[in-house]
Enzyme design. Structure first.
Site, PDB file in Angstrom:
ATOM      1  N   GLU A 131      15.070  80.292   0.020  1.00  0.00           N
ATOM      2  CA  GLU A 131      15.721  80.487  -1.278  1.00  0.00           C
ATOM      3  C   GLU A 131      14.672  80.734  -2.366  1.00  0.00           C
ATOM      4  OE1 GLU A 131      18.664  81.165  -0.670  1.00  0.00           O
ATOM      5  OE2 GLU A 131      19.912  79.583  -1.488  1.00  0.00           O
ATOM      6  N   THR A 181      20.959  86.542  -7.934  1.00  0.00           N
ATOM      7  CA  THR A 181      20.931  85.112  -8.263  1.00  0.00           C
ATOM      8  C   THR A 181      19.901  84.820  -9.341  1.00  0.00           C
ATOM      9  OG1 THR A 181      21.666  84.524  -6.050  1.00  0.00           O
ATOM     10  CG2 THR A 181      20.550  82.809  -7.294  1.00  0.00           C
TER      11      THR A 181
HETATM   12  N1  HSE Z   1      23.379  76.870  -7.295  1.00  0.00           N
HETATM   13  C1  HSE Z   1      22.914  78.227  -7.208  1.00  0.00           C
HETATM   14  C2  HSE Z   1      23.233  78.928  -8.511  1.00  0.00           C
HETATM   15  C3  HSE Z   1      23.606  78.918  -6.079  1.00  0.00           C
HETATM   16  O1  HSE Z   1      24.370  78.780  -8.970  1.00  0.00           O
HETATM   17  O2  HSE Z   1      22.382  79.600  -9.062  1.00  0.00           O
HETATM   18  C4  HSE Z   1      23.181  80.342  -5.925  1.00  0.00           C
HETATM   19  O3  HSE Z   1      22.296  80.480  -4.891  1.00  0.00           O
END
Ligand code: HSE
Length: 310
Positions: A131, A181
């Site tokens: 990630e 993201t």
């Molecule tokens: N918790 C993360 C976000 C999830 O909302 O940015 C996305 O990978």
């Protein structure tokens, strides 16, 4: 090492779930990614093939799977290289945990290849490094359910498995525009007022209690996002129309899946969930945005598992 080649599957996930930004995630079962790792008799890792992921980097320093595997090799002091093949089951930038499904599958497959030296909870931490390379933040809320299955609360590095009501169905709905993201995270204010923080904490606590008491009324009343949804919904086409449609059709809850653009709804029966899904599709009739969606029961959903690369 008894086996030379291992393939694992890890599922898509819904992160945040309205009340748990970066700390709650749930495994789905309908789609996910597969990763195969094979010893290659060299000291280098190589990305051999990526199926259905033209946007995924093949540079091993940028690919989440090879980065995860390299971290595991470093921890083990292993110098045996592997060839990596990746089969994407859904697009990156969908909000359904694409990078985490690949990272989780890579961690699970490589662990198996090496004779399972790490626990599942340790694999979650390795997968979070995928990630970090994919979106700049090593949050655990997608990778934890992608490896462990079910619904997981992340408290620092403690992974707390939560119960899921048996009658709960999820609708995952993906309006096919890309939301990165990293961009969606950068759009968020770093400050939250004390009043909103307090109200959101009450909703989160109430949500958790509803799971233990199997109380879908409280589940529905609690699952509200006071902080992130108002800031991110502008990235999601027809968000307000979708939300209105979902609630008009009996949704218990509706919100942004992870960083979007996918959204989710929960319902207490398959019929209700199917109705919500078909009405969400109607919202996009006449628009130039294609959609993809699926409905499933979420109780008992598994995490990463051995698979075949087909
Ligand atoms: N918790 C993360 C976000 C999830 O909302 O940015 C996305 O990978």
């Amino acid at each position: 090492m008894s086996k030379q080649s291992i393939c694992a599957f890890a599922p898509a996930t819904i992160a945040n779930l309205n009340v748990g930004f970066d700390i709650l995630g749930m495994a789905l079962s309908t789609v996910g990614d597969k990763v195969e790792v094979t010893f290659n008799s060299s000291s280098e890792n190589r990305i051999l093939e990526i199926i259905d992921g033209p946007e995924i980097p093949t540079d091993t320093s940028k690919n989440c799977c090879s980065v995860v595997i390299q971290k595991m090799q470093e921890k083990l002091g292993s110098t045996e290289g592997v060839d990596i093949r990746i089969k994407k089951g859904f697009p990156s930038g969908s909000g359904l945990g694409s990078s985490s499904a690949s990272s989780a599958a890579a961690a699970f497959a490589f662990n198996e290849l090496m004779g399972n030296p790490f626990s599942l909870d340790e694999l979650v931490l390795f997968a979070s490094e995928g990630e970090r390379v994919a979106c700049g933040s090593a949050h655990l809320d997608n990778v934890a359910p992608a490896i462990l299955g079910g619904l997981v609360l992340v408290q620092n590095q403690n992974l707390i498995r939560l119960p899921i009501p048996e009658s709960l169905f999820a609708v995952s709905f993906f309006p096919q525009v890309e939301v990165k993201t990293a961009d969606s995270r950068n759009a968020l204010s770093k400050e939250v007022s004390l009043e909103i923080s307090s109200n959101q904490s009450a909703l989160t606590a109430s949500f958790i209690s509803s799971l233990y008491e199997n109380d879908l009324v409280r589940f529905s009343e609690s699952m509200k996002d006071l902080i992130v949804e108002p800031q991110r919904k502008k990235f999601i086409p027809k968000f307000d129309e979708m939300k209105e449609s979902a609630f008009e059709n009996g949704a218990l809850a509706f919100g942004i899946s992870g960083s979007g653009p996918s959204v989710f709804a929960f319902a207490n029966s398959k019929n209700q969930a199917d109705k919500i899904e078909s009405e969400l599709k109607l919202v996009f009739i006449g628009s130039n945005i294609e959609t993809r969606s699926f409905t499933e029961m979420v109780h008992g959903n598994a995490g990463a598992q051995l698979s075949t690369f087909s």
